[in-house]
Motif scaffolding. Structure first.
Motif, PDB file in Angstrom:
ATOM      1  N   PRO A  99      39.628  52.053  48.150  1.00 44.34           N
ATOM      2  CA  PRO A  99      39.135  50.799  47.559  1.00 44.34           C
ATOM      3  C   PRO A  99      37.677  50.900  47.122  1.00 44.34           C
ATOM      4  O   PRO A  99      37.273  50.239  46.159  1.00 44.34           O
ATOM      5  CB  PRO A  99      39.296  49.784  48.695  1.00 44.34           C
ATOM      6  N   LEU A 100      36.891  51.738  47.793  1.00 44.94           N
ATOM      7  CA  LEU A 100      35.487  51.888  47.415  1.00 44.94           C
ATOM      8  C   LEU A 100      35.359  52.543  46.041  1.00 44.94           C
ATOM      9  O   LEU A 100      34.512  52.156  45.235  1.00 44.94           O
ATOM     10  CB  LEU A 100      34.732  52.685  48.477  1.00 44.94           C
ATOM     11  N   PHE A 101      36.211  53.519  45.751  1.00 48.08           N
ATOM     12  CA  PHE A 101      36.189  54.125  44.416  1.00 48.08           C
ATOM     13  C   PHE A 101      36.659  53.129  43.362  1.00 48.08           C
ATOM     14  O   PHE A 101      36.137  53.106  42.242  1.00 48.08           O
ATOM     15  CB  PHE A 101      37.033  55.397  44.365  1.00 48.08           C
ATOM     16  N   TYR A 102      37.646  52.314  43.703  1.00 47.50           N
ATOM     17  CA  TYR A 102      38.082  51.286  42.747  1.00 47.50           C
ATOM     18  C   TYR A 102      36.958  50.286  42.479  1.00 47.50           C
ATOM     19  O   TYR A 102      36.787  49.831  41.347  1.00 47.50           O
ATOM     20  CB  TYR A 102      39.330  50.559  43.247  1.00 47.50           C
ATOM     21  N   ALA A 103      36.185  49.941  43.512  1.00 49.98           N
ATOM     22  CA  ALA A 103      35.068  49.012  43.312  1.00 49.98           C
ATOM     23  C   ALA A 103      34.046  49.610  42.348  1.00 49.98           C
ATOM     24  O   ALA A 103      33.572  48.930  41.430  1.00 49.98           O
ATOM     25  CB  ALA A 103      34.410  48.672  44.647  1.00 49.98           C
ATOM     26  N   LEU A 104      33.716  50.884  42.539  1.00 49.25           N
ATOM     27  CA  LEU A 104      32.757  51.530  41.641  1.00 49.25           C
ATOM     28  C   LEU A 104      33.357  51.737  40.254  1.00 49.25           C
ATOM     29  O   LEU A 104      32.671  51.580  39.242  1.00 49.25           O
ATOM     30  CB  LEU A 104      32.289  52.857  42.237  1.00 49.25           C
ATOM     31  N   GLY A 105      34.645  52.058  40.192  1.00 49.75           N
ATOM     32  CA  GLY A 105      35.319  52.184  38.901  1.00 49.75           C
ATOM     33  C   GLY A 105      35.362  50.866  38.153  1.00 49.75           C
ATOM     34  O   GLY A 105      35.223  50.825  36.929  1.00 49.75           O
ATOM     35  N   ALA A 106      35.553  49.783  38.897  1.00 48.39           N
ATOM     36  CA  ALA A 106      35.539  48.460  38.272  1.00 48.39           C
ATOM     37  C   ALA A 106      34.166  48.173  37.659  1.00 48.39           C
ATOM     38  O   ALA A 106      34.066  47.536  36.612  1.00 48.39           O
ATOM     39  CB  ALA A 106      35.903  47.386  39.292  1.00 48.39           C
ATOM     40  N   LEU A 107      33.126  48.674  38.309  1.00 49.99           N
ATOM     41  CA  LEU A 107      31.772  48.472  37.796  1.00 49.99           C
ATOM     42  C   LEU A 107      31.590  49.196  36.454  1.00 49.99           C
ATOM     43  O   LEU A 107      31.035  48.627  35.513  1.00 49.99           O
ATOM     44  CB  LEU A 107      30.752  48.952  38.827  1.00 49.99           C
TER      45      LEU A 107
END
Length: 158
Positions: A52-60
């Motif tokens: 989920p942390l990579f998805y959060a940064l990817g969303a950014l």
């Protein structure tokens, strides 16, 4: 009590099921978008999907690019290709061991290069507006972490 319905508000809904630390997520709507999350073995996962942390940064990164397209249109500038590198620094002590503190990223750095026909003044305004209008940037900024936003302009490649 009277409420006003704002037509500019769009609900974004995600449904998820999972076991352990892995999840399968489905976006509401007709498009059929689905994705999976997992975690590193150190966090109890099998590293079979991004965390989920990579998805959060990817969303950014993605939200910045979408917002940039909208802002460029408003400012009358043309954009070409984008390159992003985003780094989030996370002290895992709260997450992993339950230590006291803040489980949030300590710092997030956005480095973006975008090709554009903007003048230097237009580009500065463009970057400022992208940061102000990007919902995911604002989530990070308003969380109180150290947010660094560095954008570089490259010659238009379109």
């Amino acid at each position: 009590m009277t409420s006003t319905i704002r037509t500019s508000v769009v609900p974004f809904v995600v449904n998820a099921t999972g076991t352990g630390v892995a999840q399968h997520l489905v976006v509401d709507g007709d498009a059929g978008h689905e994705f999976d999350t997992d975690a590193y073995p150190a966090f109890g996962g099998r590293d079979e999907a991004p965390s989920p942390l990579f998805y959060a940064l990817g969303a950014l990164t993605s939200c910045n690019q979408v917002t940039a397209a909208l802002v460029a249109k408003d400012l009358g500038i043309r954009l070409g290709s984008f390159d992003f590198r985003i780094q989030g620094d996370l002290d895992t002590a709260v997450l992993v061991t339950g230590a006291d503190g803040n489980a949030n990223f300590e710092a997030v750095t956005v480095e973006a290069t975008v090709s554009s026909d903007a003048s230097p003044e237009q580009f500065d305004r463009f970057v400022s507006e992208v940061e102000r209008r990007c919902p995911v940037s604002q989530l990070f900024i308003r969380s109180g972490l150290r947010f660094t936003n560095r954008w570089t302009q490259a010659p238009l490649d379109v």
